[in-house]
Design an enzyme around this catalytic site. Structure first.
Site, mmCIF file in Angstrom:
data_model
loop_
_atom_site.group_PDB
_atom_site.id
_atom_site.type_symbol
_atom_site.label_atom_id
_atom_site.label_comp_id
_atom_site.label_asym_id
_atom_site.label_seq_id
_atom_site.Cartn_x
_atom_site.Cartn_y
_atom_site.Cartn_z
ATOM 1 N N ARG A 81 -24.787 21.415 50.825
ATOM 2 C CA ARG A 81 -25.715 20.743 51.401
ATOM 3 C C ARG A 81 -25.908 19.598 50.616
ATOM 4 O O ARG A 81 -25.887 18.222 51.373
ATOM 5 C CB ARG A 81 -27.023 21.451 51.297
ATOM 6 C CG ARG A 81 -26.930 22.836 52.334
ATOM 7 C CD ARG A 81 -28.342 23.690 52.369
ATOM 8 N NE ARG A 81 -29.445 22.729 52.889
ATOM 9 C CZ ARG A 81 -30.616 22.992 52.666
ATOM 10 N NH1 ARG A 81 -31.002 24.127 52.143
ATOM 11 N NH2 ARG A 81 -31.550 22.334 53.014
ATOM 12 N N HIS A 132 -41.287 20.793 50.379
ATOM 13 C CA HIS A 132 -40.358 21.577 50.206
ATOM 14 C C HIS A 132 -39.422 21.227 48.944
ATOM 15 O O HIS A 132 -38.294 21.861 48.605
ATOM 16 C CB HIS A 132 -39.484 22.178 51.198
ATOM 17 C CG HIS A 132 -40.275 22.763 52.323
ATOM 18 N ND1 HIS A 132 -39.803 22.797 53.760
ATOM 19 C CD2 HIS A 132 -41.615 23.268 52.415
ATOM 20 C CE1 HIS A 132 -40.894 23.371 54.480
ATOM 21 N NE2 HIS A 132 -41.989 23.686 53.601
#
Length: 318
Positions: A81, A132
């Site tokens: 990612r 987050h």
């Protein structure tokens, strides 16, 4: 509720004019960002069609328990990612929001994204709260160590995590089967990717570094939540909340929309899916702009920010 029918530009003229009139006179503005903001940058949304989560069980990868059980597998997923996010570039929506943050003094952006694109678009740090965390922050996983590091753009973060030349995701079920791994057996180690090859904490020398993101079951960062609460509880009206690339149906995101409404805010939704509206729905005088945020945001903010010209992002070449 504003019409969702759009001209080719994506913004109905009547809605554009009414929104811009409200934006011009707004002094306190909140923006809530989701994964749809980064779709035009080439990053898939996790729960959308073709999203990364379609090939993974999130509960097996994005939890502290998963990291304790198989840190090699979890790091492969997050390193992939990181790699894909670094290949992506901020799109015009990121730059437009960053410019709005510079133009409007009392402006707060709450981002659910961990992709690092808003910081790389030079969004003012004091007006950007990452709910987050970030893929490019790391911290020690040892309970007794408080080491953290921000803006680590090293790719790969350690040599053993180098991405395959075809940039395929190494943690899909097919990829694991090709490597003849039994993913149901917790004792199976990834070839050449055991504890010794994973990123170590430079401070305590004991713990492994872990991604600085909020995993399932973890608390949102206390300092971020406190900053947001302090901003929202000021004895002042909130004029506008923009909900961009997220359904805002899940708390705490949904709660921020409700709290902004209580403070008098009108709501503007920018989303590809006309069914993606906050849990409280839309009310008369709100706006829904259906389409790509990268095209819509520069257009609807133009009367305040002017024309947006993309600039090289801070992480290029990092």
């Amino acid at each position: 509720m504003a019409s969702t029918a759009a001209r080719p530009s994506g913004v109905p003229q009547e809605d554009l004019e009414s929104f811009q009139a409200h934006l011009s006179k707004s002094t306190r503005i909140l923006a809530l960002l989701g994964a749809g903001l980064s779709a035009s940058s080439g990053l898939p949304t996790f729960r959308g069609a073709g999203g990364l989560w379609r090939t993974h069980d999130a509960m097996q990868l994005a939890t502290p328990e998963a990291f304790a059980r198989d840190p090699g597998l979890v790091w492969q997923f997050y390193n992939y990612r990181r790699h894909m996010a670094l290949k992506a570039k901020p799109n015009p929506a990121h730059y437009a929001l960053a410019e709005l943050a510079r133009k409007k003094e009392d402006f707060m952006t709450l981002s659910q994204n961990v992709d690092g694109l808003s910081p790389r678009a030079k969004h003012p740090e004091d007006k950007l709260k990452l709910l987050h965390g970030s893929l490019f922050d790391v911290k020690c996983s040892d309970f007794f160590c408080n080491y953290t590091e921000s803006n680590n753009y090293t790719d790969p973060i350690v040599p053993a995590l180098a991405i395959p030349t075809d940039e395929s995701d190494p943690t899909t079920s097919d990829a694991l089967q090709r490597r003849e791994l039994d993913i149901s057996n917790e004792n199976v180690s990834l070839p050449e990717l055991d504890y010794r090859h994973l990123p170590k904490c430079p401070k305590c020398k004991r713990g492994l570094l872990r991604p600085g993101v909020v995993w399932f079951g973890e608390m949102l960062p206390t300092n971020v939540i406190e900053d947001i609460d302090n901003w929202m509880t000021k004895n002042k009206k909130i004029d506008l909340i923009m909900v961009i690339g997220t359904s805002a149906k899940v708390y705490p995101a949904a709660g921020y929309v409700d709290r902004a409404r209580v403070k008098g805010a009108k709501v503007a939704i920018i989303n590809m899916d006309s069914n993606d509206v906050p849990a409280g729905g839309l009310r008369k005088g709100d706006w829904f702009f259906e389409g790509d945020a990268a095209q819509i945001m520069p257009e609807i903010l133009k009367n305040v920010i002017g024309e947006i010209k993309n600039t090289p992002d801070a992480a290029e070449g990092a």
